[in-house]
Scaffold this active site. Sequence first.
Site, mmCIF file in Angstrom:
data_model
loop_
_atom_site.group_PDB
_atom_site.id
_atom_site.type_symbol
_atom_site.label_atom_id
_atom_site.label_comp_id
_atom_site.label_asym_id
_atom_site.label_seq_id
_atom_site.Cartn_x
_atom_site.Cartn_y
_atom_site.Cartn_z
ATOM 1 N N LYS A 9 0.840 -1.214 0.000
ATOM 2 C CA LYS A 9 0.000 0.000 0.000
ATOM 3 C C LYS A 9 0.867 1.254 0.000
ATOM 4 C CE LYS A 9 -1.659 1.551 4.091
ATOM 5 N NZ LYS A 9 -1.314 2.929 4.456
ATOM 6 N N ASN A 10 1.869 1.269 0.874
ATOM 7 C CA ASN A 10 2.637 2.502 1.045
ATOM 8 C C ASN A 10 3.647 2.748 -0.071
ATOM 9 O OD1 ASN A 10 1.120 3.006 3.264
ATOM 10 N ND2 ASN A 10 2.686 2.446 4.774
ATOM 11 N N CYS A 62 -5.076 7.846 9.829
ATOM 12 C CA CYS A 62 -5.077 7.169 11.123
ATOM 13 C C CYS A 62 -4.895 8.194 12.243
ATOM 14 C CB CYS A 62 -3.935 6.160 11.186
ATOM 15 S SG CYS A 62 -4.116 4.814 10.026
ATOM 16 N N ARG A 106 -8.567 -0.478 4.898
ATOM 17 C CA ARG A 106 -7.737 0.575 4.303
ATOM 18 C C ARG A 106 -6.343 0.059 3.983
ATOM 19 N NH1 ARG A 106 -6.967 5.073 8.132
ATOM 20 N NH2 ARG A 106 -5.629 5.723 6.434
ATOM 21 N N ARG A 125 0.446 14.313 13.780
ATOM 22 C CA ARG A 125 0.875 14.133 12.391
ATOM 23 C C ARG A 125 0.995 15.450 11.618
ATOM 24 N NH1 ARG A 125 -1.398 8.828 9.707
ATOM 25 N NH2 ARG A 125 0.695 8.742 8.898
ATOM 26 N N ASP A 147 4.520 0.539 12.491
ATOM 27 C CA ASP A 147 3.278 -0.086 12.003
ATOM 28 C C ASP A 147 3.103 -1.523 12.496
ATOM 29 O OD1 ASP A 147 2.335 2.066 10.078
ATOM 30 O OD2 ASP A 147 4.379 1.736 9.419
HETATM 31 N N1 EPU Z 1 6.526 14.512 10.904
HETATM 32 C C1 EPU Z 1 6.545 15.855 11.222
HETATM 33 N N2 EPU Z 1 6.274 16.739 10.233
HETATM 34 C C2 EPU Z 1 5.965 16.360 8.956
HETATM 35 C C3 EPU Z 1 5.946 14.976 8.645
HETATM 36 C C4 EPU Z 1 6.233 14.076 9.646
HETATM 37 O O1 EPU Z 1 6.810 16.229 12.363
HETATM 38 O O2 EPU Z 1 5.726 17.219 8.109
HETATM 39 C C5 EPU Z 1 6.845 13.527 11.955
HETATM 40 C C6 EPU Z 1 5.643 12.659 12.313
HETATM 41 O O3 EPU Z 1 4.809 13.284 13.256
HETATM 42 C C7 EPU Z 1 6.311 11.423 12.835
HETATM 43 C C8 EPU Z 1 7.564 11.322 11.970
HETATM 44 O O4 EPU Z 1 7.775 12.612 11.423
HETATM 45 O O5 EPU Z 1 6.702 11.608 14.176
HETATM 46 C C9 EPU Z 1 7.489 10.322 10.843
HETATM 47 O O6 EPU Z 1 6.282 10.437 10.147
HETATM 48 P P1 EPU Z 1 6.215 10.157 8.599
HETATM 49 O O7 EPU Z 1 6.105 11.466 7.889
HETATM 50 O O8 EPU Z 1 7.311 9.247 8.203
HETATM 51 O O9 EPU Z 1 4.845 9.399 8.454
HETATM 52 P P2 EPU Z 1 3.982 9.396 7.148
HETATM 53 O O10 EPU Z 1 4.830 9.575 5.974
HETATM 54 O O11 EPU Z 1 2.816 10.287 7.330
HETATM 55 C C10 EPU Z 1 4.151 6.858 6.582
HETATM 56 C C11 EPU Z 1 3.198 5.725 6.379
HETATM 57 C C12 EPU Z 1 2.604 5.331 7.722
HETATM 58 C C13 EPU Z 1 3.751 4.920 8.646
HETATM 59 C C14 EPU Z 1 4.775 6.058 8.759
HETATM 60 C C15 EPU Z 1 5.989 5.695 9.558
HETATM 61 C C16 EPU Z 1 2.364 6.049 4.148
HETATM 62 C C17 EPU Z 1 1.213 6.377 3.268
HETATM 63 N N3 EPU Z 1 2.160 6.138 5.449
HETATM 64 O O12 EPU Z 1 3.401 7.916 7.158
HETATM 65 O O13 EPU Z 1 1.762 4.223 7.472
HETATM 66 O O14 EPU Z 1 3.236 4.624 9.915
HETATM 67 O O15 EPU Z 1 5.210 6.462 7.443
HETATM 68 O O16 EPU Z 1 6.666 4.664 8.959
HETATM 69 O O17 EPU Z 1 3.427 5.682 3.661
HETATM 70 C C18 EPU Z 1 -0.015 2.749 7.813
HETATM 71 O O18 EPU Z 1 0.295 2.213 6.733
HETATM 72 O O19 EPU Z 1 -0.835 2.231 8.619
HETATM 73 C C19 EPU Z 1 0.611 4.022 8.179
HETATM 74 C C20 EPU Z 1 0.132 4.829 9.121
#
Ligand code: EPU
Length: 409
Positions: free
Chosen positions: A11-12, A108, A390, A113, A297
Amino acid sequence: MCGEAEVQGSKNAALPMLAASLLATEGQTVLHRVPPVKDVLVAMEVLRRLGAKVDYDIRAETAVIDACDIEEFRLPEELTSRFRASLLFIGPLLGRFRRAWISEVGGCTIGSRPTDYHYRGFARLGARVEGVAGGGIDVVADELNGASMYCDLPSHTGVENLVMASCLARGESVIENAASDPEIVDFVALLRKMGARVEGAGTRRVQIAGVEGLVGAEHTVMYDRLDAGLLMMAGAITGGDIALKGVVRDHLHVFEAKLQQMGVEVAAAGECVRVKGPQTLSPINVVTTFYPGFPTDLQPGIMALACIAGGDSYIRETVFEDRLGHVKNLRAFGARVSPEKDRLVIVHGPAQLRGAQVKAMDIRAGAACVLAGLAAEGRTGIHNLYQLDRGHAHIERRLRGLGAELERL
Ligand code: EPU
């Protein structure tokens, strides 16, 4: 549990690839092994609403996208409010049209976030990020110029978004402290086939040299390491002996090591990986962190395993500030989990889990409920299945194939 099951496509990895298809102004983007999970289906709907032709053969799991003639840069609010990954459409729209508008993103509920890395990066490339009266964010650039960007924490979608925005910027860009997850490597492999010049995916420093335009390309999405993790844990928590096709062990080193510490046997078996659970699982210590560390995750799932392990397990979440919501669910099954302190919980095993009525609060919390339900005595009802859908396709069908008794009502 015994038998064989197949891991779905990631998915990701599929989500940023679908977004990247917006960058092609010539030809079609053809993606294979696109998992039929809800977030992916909604992402395809977003593409359609932007004017792209999307043909998804759900049986073959192949998506063909033609976004050559789109003109729309406003993202549909009722769809973007359903999943956070809709943020990923901003980068390519900005790259292509020098403009993107988004209202609200959903997803989620696992912490605040924030989105600052995304918008700060766009601003470094020359975009103005403006809140609009009446709601939404307008990201507008007269021109995009290569820039040096960074993430305070290695953000998964942050890197993908900034790479997409930089592909069509003028000159060189660099992203420091980038996330190095395998999904990013796979996504960049597609971008490179489309003509993008990106180096360093899979490391903490990604470099992009802007190009004039990108074309459609064909790619097979990697297997989903989180879906693999769920199936492996299903074998482990039931003391089963299962064979799984599509487990890429290279993507799961730390997770596999933790399962082994719990007494689970993991071994190659021809095309498959065999997972054999012990009579009694051993307790463990887990600290989630960025790739290649233990994936956040898979933390809810391994906590379900810890509930029946023979002793105290220590589980600390460090990636998201509020990803322990499943503790409440696990307690409903009879698990003994300490109150959270500084994102650390102590799971006092072994508990005899009993069937419970629980609500899946997010994708991976739903996975923990499924695992606890498999280990529990008696019947379990999992509500709000939309969350599980999802991220995991046909999970009941695949677990039934391994001998579990479960049905969708
Ligand atoms: N963060 C910030 N600012 C930002 C972006 C991120 O402070 O602008 C922080 C977040 O709060 C967190 C850390 O950086 O503490 C890492 O977050 P990240 O941005 O890596 O998360 P994401 O990209 O929103 C993806 C996956 C998530 C997975 C996380 C961590 C996708 C679509 N989503 O989220 O997947 O948990 O990376 O590996 O790729 C899931 O599949 O169930 C899911 C939630």
